[in-house]
Enzyme design. Structure first.
Site, mmCIF file in Angstrom:
data_model
loop_
_atom_site.group_PDB
_atom_site.id
_atom_site.type_symbol
_atom_site.label_atom_id
_atom_site.label_comp_id
_atom_site.label_asym_id
_atom_site.label_seq_id
_atom_site.Cartn_x
_atom_site.Cartn_y
_atom_site.Cartn_z
ATOM 1 N N SER A 132 0.787 -1.238 0.000
ATOM 2 C CA SER A 132 0.000 0.000 0.000
ATOM 3 C C SER A 132 0.814 1.280 0.000
ATOM 4 O O SER A 132 0.237 2.366 -0.113
ATOM 5 C CB SER A 132 -0.949 0.018 1.199
ATOM 6 O OG SER A 132 -2.096 -0.737 0.908
ATOM 7 N N TYR A 155 -10.858 2.137 5.484
ATOM 8 C CA TYR A 155 -9.847 1.826 4.478
ATOM 9 C C TYR A 155 -10.412 0.876 3.423
ATOM 10 O O TYR A 155 -10.959 -0.172 3.746
ATOM 11 C CB TYR A 155 -8.664 1.178 5.183
ATOM 12 C CG TYR A 155 -7.382 1.104 4.395
ATOM 13 C CD1 TYR A 155 -6.417 2.092 4.525
ATOM 14 C CD2 TYR A 155 -7.115 0.039 3.548
ATOM 15 C CE1 TYR A 155 -5.226 2.025 3.837
ATOM 16 C CE2 TYR A 155 -5.925 -0.040 2.853
ATOM 17 C CZ TYR A 155 -4.991 0.949 2.995
ATOM 18 O OH TYR A 155 -3.805 0.870 2.300
ATOM 19 N N SER A 156 -10.276 1.244 2.176
ATOM 20 C CA SER A 156 -10.759 0.407 1.075
ATOM 21 C C SER A 156 -9.840 0.562 -0.126
ATOM 22 O O SER A 156 -9.659 1.662 -0.651
ATOM 23 C CB SER A 156 -12.188 0.796 0.678
ATOM 24 O OG SER A 156 -12.596 0.068 -0.478
ATOM 25 N N ASN A 157 -9.270 -0.545 -0.564
ATOM 26 C CA ASN A 157 -8.411 -0.526 -1.753
ATOM 27 C C ASN A 157 -9.162 -0.072 -2.998
ATOM 28 O O ASN A 157 -8.556 0.434 -3.949
ATOM 29 C CB ASN A 157 -7.824 -1.918 -1.973
ATOM 30 C CG ASN A 157 -6.795 -2.285 -0.924
ATOM 31 O OD1 ASN A 157 -5.753 -1.665 -0.817
ATOM 32 N ND2 ASN A 157 -7.094 -3.301 -0.120
ATOM 33 N N GLY A 207 2.527 -0.923 4.085
ATOM 34 C CA GLY A 207 1.749 -1.807 3.232
ATOM 35 C C GLY A 207 1.994 -3.278 3.499
ATOM 36 O O GLY A 207 3.064 -3.671 3.960
ATOM 37 N N SER A 236 7.190 -12.066 5.952
ATOM 38 C CA SER A 236 5.884 -12.719 6.046
ATOM 39 C C SER A 236 5.018 -11.808 6.888
ATOM 40 O O SER A 236 5.517 -11.106 7.771
ATOM 41 C CB SER A 236 5.964 -14.122 6.667
ATOM 42 O OG SER A 236 6.306 -14.058 8.031
#
Length: 393
Positions: free
Chosen positions: A107, A203-205, A345, A370
């Site tokens: 992100s 929050y929204s992609n 991100g 990870s």
């Protein structure tokens, strides 16, 4: 894609959401990494007579937590950049972690996109308070959703109320399938609005996929080209790029990224993925030092004029976390007082956190290979950033 999403208690990653995490990769991939043993993940020891500094100790702790590798780049007040590594870069071979290796930046891509949008605002080609339909007429329609009532500003600040498409893409599908940006929008628009535009923050992609489509509509050029021309080349980011369609690799030396199938299970190599599900929300590749250079250049005004930078730094609170979100830029509190500005991100295999102090004197970015399975794990990554920005060795 799986970049950080936020719930009321802080940053979460949809990578950690229920539903997609328990899928199984090919048996050969699982066998290649096998079970992670304590010996493989043991952090490097300091040379005799050499005391590791606080950042190195922090990275070593992240490896003890179960991250295969941890990397950091820190630029101090003296202008010097120090790079750090811990763990191993390849669990199958035991290869070292390349210093300042490339990683999927997730992100952090959003900040690059927001900069391009704000440059176009400065050029008079996009209006921050214009509605989406001005640029993408008729595209954004759904249950409680109307692009005529959502502004560009609301997209960049996650106050649009648009649903998240990433919740409907399985981690088992993501590595292999190519998604067009319109595919991602269509997935989101099958869901109802989360809230009325401008009333809340969530929050929204989906917001940034639409912002990327607006950039392409206005410029008539691919988003990747605009980011490269307007940002990457302009500030001299030598290791940062937007992967071309079908490119599943990282070009330069990099630690491999891994996926935890279960909290206690083996780690699976997830380095090679199709990142198209991220697109304008999270497709870019970079390094810790390049991200430091980018955020430092941004905050000192190399990419935006004062008015646009002020808009970018005008924030709304992120729940009760103490963090605030502007236009593709976040502020977080420092234990030593003040705030730092950046983004962060998550994407399959990698988590990054970092930013620049408000006065621009220090910058730090930390990557682990990870994604932690819980909030506490992410908090420990953020704690190393805090250490790098607040302490002197």
């Amino acid at each position: 894609m799986r970049e950080q999403t936020w719930h009321q208690h802080g940053p979460r990653s949809s990578e950690r959401r229920r539903g997609g995490r328990r899928g199984v990769w090919a048996a050969a991939a699982a066998a290649a990494v096998a079970v992670v043993t304590a010996g493989v993940l043991a952090p490097p020891t300091a040379s005799a007579g050499v005391r590791p500094d606080s950042v190195q100790l922090g990275l070593d702790g992240l490896v003890r937590d179960g991250r295969p590798a941890a990397l950091a780049s820190v630029r101090g007040e003296d202008g010097r950049t120090r790079t750090y590594t811990a763990g191993v870069g390849d669990l199958a071979t035991g290869a070292k972690v390349p210093r300042d290796g490339q990683m999927r930046a997730g992100s952090n891509t959003k900040t690059f996109v927001a900069v391009v949008v704000l440059q176009l605002v400065a050029e008079g080609r996009i209006g921050l308070d214009a509605d989406i339909d001005t640029y993408l007429p008729g595209l954004v329609r759904g249950e409680g959703i109307d692009g005529r009532n959502i502004t560009v500003r609301q997209l960049l600040q996650h106050t649009s109320g648009l649903p998240e498409y990433g919740d409907h893409i399985s981690d088992d599908v993501l590595p292999h399938r190519y998604f067009e940006p319109r595919d991602l929008v269509d997935i989101a628009l099958k869901e109802k609005a989360v809230f009325e535009p401008g009333k809340r923050w969530s929050y929204s992609n989906t917001n940034y996929v639409l912002a990327g489509l607006i950039v392409q509509k206005v410029t008539g050029r691919p988003l990747a080209e605009e980011i490269d021309r307007r940002v990457v080349q302009r500030v001299g980011l030598r290791h940062t790029y937007f992967p071309a369609p079908g490119d599943r690799t990282l070009r330069e030396p990099h630690p491999k990224g891994y996926r935890e199938m279960t909290a206690e299970g083996p780690l699976v190599d997830s380095t090679r993925i199709d990142p198209s599900a991220g697109w304008a929300a999270g497709q870019m590749i970079s390094t810790d030092s390049d991200l430091n250079r980018f955020f430092t250049s941004l905050l000192r005004g190399d990419l935006l004029d004062k008015a646009r930078l002020a808009e970018m730094r005008t924030t709304v609170p992120v729940g009760d976390t103490g963090a605030h979100y502007g236009l593709g830029l976040m502020s977080r509190k420092l234990s030593c007082g003040g705030v730092y500005w950046g983004h962060g991100g998550d994407i399959l295999g990698y988590e990054t956190r970092g930013g620049v102090t408000a006065d621009g004197s220090r910058a730090a970015n930390v990557t682990v290979t990870s994604i932690p399975t819980d909030i506490a794990g992410t908090r420990r990554v953020e704690a190393v950033v805090d250490t790098a920005l607040c302490h002197r060795g």
